[in-house]
Scaffold this motif. Structure first.
Motif, PDB file in Angstrom:
ATOM      1  N   ARG B  90      47.863  31.537  29.344  1.00  0.00           N
ATOM      2  CA  ARG B  90      48.864  30.666  29.966  1.00  0.00           C
ATOM      3  C   ARG B  90      48.233  29.330  30.388  1.00  0.00           C
ATOM      4  NH1 ARG B  90      50.234  33.173  34.671  1.00  0.00           N
ATOM      5  NH2 ARG B  90      49.299  35.195  34.141  1.00  0.00           N
ATOM      6  N   ALA B  91      46.944  29.376  30.734  1.00  0.00           N
ATOM      7  CA  ALA B  91      46.261  28.144  31.158  1.00  0.00           C
ATOM      8  C   ALA B  91      45.839  27.284  29.966  1.00  0.00           C
ATOM      9  CB  ALA B  91      45.037  28.494  31.992  1.00  0.00           C
ATOM     10  N   GLY B  92      46.116  27.794  28.758  1.00  0.00           N
ATOM     11  CA  GLY B  92      45.825  27.004  27.565  1.00  0.00           C
ATOM     12  C   GLY B  92      44.385  27.078  27.077  1.00  0.00           C
ATOM     13  N   MET B  93      43.647  28.118  27.511  1.00  0.00           N
ATOM     14  CA  MET B  93      42.259  28.239  27.045  1.00  0.00           C
ATOM     15  C   MET B  93      42.235  28.554  25.550  1.00  0.00           C
ATOM     16  SD  MET B  93      40.865  27.645  29.918  1.00  0.00           S
ATOM     17  CE  MET B  93      39.226  27.568  29.185  1.00  0.00           C
ATOM     18  N   GLN B  94      41.318  27.915  24.847  1.00  0.00           N
ATOM     19  CA  GLN B  94      41.151  28.183  23.417  1.00  0.00           C
ATOM     20  C   GLN B  94      39.974  29.131  23.179  1.00  0.00           C
ATOM     21  OE1 GLN B  94      43.203  26.897  20.844  1.00  0.00           O
ATOM     22  NE2 GLN B  94      44.433  26.475  22.659  1.00  0.00           N
ATOM     23  N   GLU B  95      39.112  29.233  24.200  1.00  0.00           N
ATOM     24  CA  GLU B  95      37.971  30.151  24.073  1.00  0.00           C
ATOM     25  C   GLU B  95      37.843  30.951  25.359  1.00  0.00           C
ATOM     26  OE1 GLU B  95      34.504  29.167  21.869  1.00  0.00           O
ATOM     27  OE2 GLU B  95      33.110  29.733  23.454  1.00  0.00           O
ATOM     28  N   ILE B  96      37.528  32.226  25.202  1.00  0.00           N
ATOM     29  CA  ILE B  96      37.232  33.042  26.388  1.00  0.00           C
ATOM     30  C   ILE B  96      35.860  33.694  26.205  1.00  0.00           C
ATOM     31  CG2 ILE B  96      39.658  33.555  26.964  1.00  0.00           C
ATOM     32  CD1 ILE B  96      38.911  36.470  25.773  1.00  0.00           C
ATOM     33  N   ALA B  97      35.374  34.270  27.298  1.00  0.00           N
ATOM     34  CA  ALA B  97      34.120  35.022  27.223  1.00  0.00           C
ATOM     35  C   ALA B  97      34.309  36.364  27.897  1.00  0.00           C
ATOM     36  CB  ALA B  97      33.002  34.242  27.899  1.00  0.00           C
ATOM     37  N   VAL B  98      33.683  37.381  27.323  1.00  0.00           N
ATOM     38  CA  VAL B  98      33.648  38.699  27.963  1.00  0.00           C
ATOM     39  C   VAL B  98      32.207  38.978  28.384  1.00  0.00           C
ATOM     40  CG1 VAL B  98      35.662  39.582  26.741  1.00  0.00           C
ATOM     41  CG2 VAL B  98      33.381  39.898  25.750  1.00  0.00           C
ATOM     42  N   PHE B  99      32.061  39.831  29.376  1.00  0.00           N
ATOM     43  CA  PHE B  99      30.777  39.946  30.050  1.00  0.00           C
ATOM     44  C   PHE B  99      30.446  41.406  30.357  1.00  0.00           C
ATOM     45  CE2 PHE B  99      28.063  40.135  33.732  1.00  0.00           C
ATOM     46  CZ  PHE B  99      27.246  39.020  33.651  1.00  0.00           C
ATOM     47  N   MET B 100      29.312  41.860  29.905  1.00  0.00           N
ATOM     48  CA  MET B 100      28.850  43.201  30.293  1.00  0.00           C
ATOM     49  C   MET B 100      27.329  43.277  30.210  1.00  0.00           C
ATOM     50  SD  MET B 100      30.022  45.486  27.010  1.00  0.00           S
ATOM     51  CE  MET B 100      29.208  46.998  27.577  1.00  0.00           C
TER      52      MET B 100
END
Lengths: 307, 307
Positions: B90-100
């Motif tokens: 919804r915020a218009g991000m084109q890239e995300i990151a996942v973390f573990m």
């Protein structure tokens, strides 16, 4: 990576001479003896210069004569001239160091001599020291840059370095006086010296961590075969040209990295950091060593040398 | 050394989430836009996690929607689950990151999941993100050591890394969460991953400078062919396991070193350090970046990239 690295501790001289707080001779002696007890095998304990120039080390004679010397340990002192050599000799020093810059302007401003005059003085000092059975170490400063001249042509580094070796220094310590060096520059300079008939065992590296690049520079130097690294407990000292900036690379950061890579130093890191923590108290400031800060913050310690 | 290095700026997320002072959304936006104006091309701007866990980034929606986006720049945000993905979307991000983490215990304590559960969650998140046309970056933390388990077996790093790539992450950022890594370990781990059919362009390095080894580790990673380096302006953040210890390696220290080696980053170091100096003021603390300290001390600046 080498199996063994020789740490040349310069905190009591190069470190303390640039600290705002002047330690008593008792504190200095406690510091030097503590470092040796922690496993340091080579240490520069003071400088026999005129107290007018370096008031922090005015007690050179007291420090040099009172320290309890351990067999197998090399104690050294900086000596600017024949008069200093005489004093160092009376104090029982077995090793001295002479100090000059690769850059002309730095020699003029720092030791009030042209490069040629400095070389002529040191030729006398080194010859005399060796005739008295002392070993002599040569510092070349501003190797990676000069605060007055900017980049220093490699030819000047080579000329000064060669001259110091030719007059009888057994080792050159190549100093990044203002902490501007980066790994490729280290490669470039060391490669150049090694191709000019200077041997690996004649070279030591001496980095200031002003811009954080010291451990990276040391890593590249080790990859090229260097086996002697100068450092100062706690990262003592500073950049005389940048108030508040970091000084010498810290011995505990260097030793942490070396041990993490499986390189032996003979130094007990826990004892080292205990000395550093005490020194921070004596000097009433937070020393720049990152390992010290992590240690004081009780950061979980993990990791042991890779086989 | 590479001709060009891609800096992945993590200050606004990994940095600020570990700072004691919480910045306003306005300050964060000014910081992010300033960094991009200084030439940063990839930047993690916030984290879409429950504000209960990370109050410092509770304004993620405001920050992510209000920043002025520049064409050609990748803006990313951390996402822990499908709900976070929805918000990021919804915020218009084109890239995300996942973390573990690579280590089991760290996953349990940090994200309250077993390694298997974390992988299962992220499989859904990554699949859904990619179906929405987003790119996904995968962080593997505790690669060089875990505050609970100590050294982490390489097989665990490989298994978690491979799984993240297989589910659709385009890049792995290998994190030294507690800053214990040393250059030989970096070589060992990167070599191992590259021999397990992971490509160089799928790897990024993410060092914390807790013990001062970050730039040395980055140097070795670059020598092995790595081209993406994570860093945080000013060296923001800290080690959650060591109060007072240094956080992420500082962007200006990395950029100084890279430019000194003739590696292009597209970043203007003077603008970077000006932002860092302002941030130190906003956070009311002396940031750990050594380049910043040297700069503030007006240390003579010399040295330009070697040809």
């Amino acid at each position: 990576m080498p199996a063994e690295v020789s740490i040349y501790e310069v905190g009591p001289r190069d470190g303390l001479q640039n600290e705002a707080t002047i330690l008593s001779a008792d504190r200095k002696i406690e510091m030097i003896e503590g470092l040796v007890d922690a496993g340091v095998k080579r240490i520069e304990v003071t400088s026999f210069v005129n107290p007018r120039w370096i008031p922090a080390l005015a007690d050179h004679m007291e420090v040099a004569t009172r320290i309890r010397r351990k067999p197998g340990v090399t104690y050294s002192a900086l000596v600017p001239n024949l008069r200093g050599l005489d004093a160092a000799s009376r104090a029982g020093m077995q090793e001295i160091a002479v100090f000059m810059a690769a850059s002309q302007t730095h020699n003029r401003k720092n030791i009030n001599k042209t490069t040629e005059e400095a070389l002529a003085t040191y030729r006398e000092v080194v010859t005399e020291a060796r005739s008295r059975g002392m070993t002599v170490r040569g510092y070349v400063s501003t190797v990676y840059g000069c605060p007055y001249e900017g980049e220093v042509p490699f030819e000047q580094v080579l000329r000064v370095g060669k001259s110091l070796l030719d007059m009888g220094c057994y080792e050159l310590s190549l100093g990044d006086t203002i902490g501007v060096g980066t790994p490729r520059q280290v490669e470039y300079i060391l490669d150049g010296l090694l191709h000019a008939d200077i041997r690996l065992d004649q070279l030591a590296v001496h980095f200031h961590d002003t811009r954080g690049t010291a451990l990276a520079n040391i890593t590249v130097a080790l990859q090229l075969g260097i086996r002697t690294v100068d450092s100062a407990i706690g990262g003592l000292g500073g950049c005389p040209y940048a108030p508040g900036a970091s000084g010498n690379v810290s011995t505990e950061d260097v030793v942490y990295m070396l041990h993490g890579m499986g390189c032996r130093t003979g130094i007990d890191l826990d004892r080292l950091v205990a000395i550093s923590a005490r020194l921070g108290g004596h000097l009433a400031r937070e020393l720049p060593s990152k390992y010290l800060k992590a240690h004081l913050g009780h950061c979980a310690r993990v990791g042991k040398p890779l086989a």
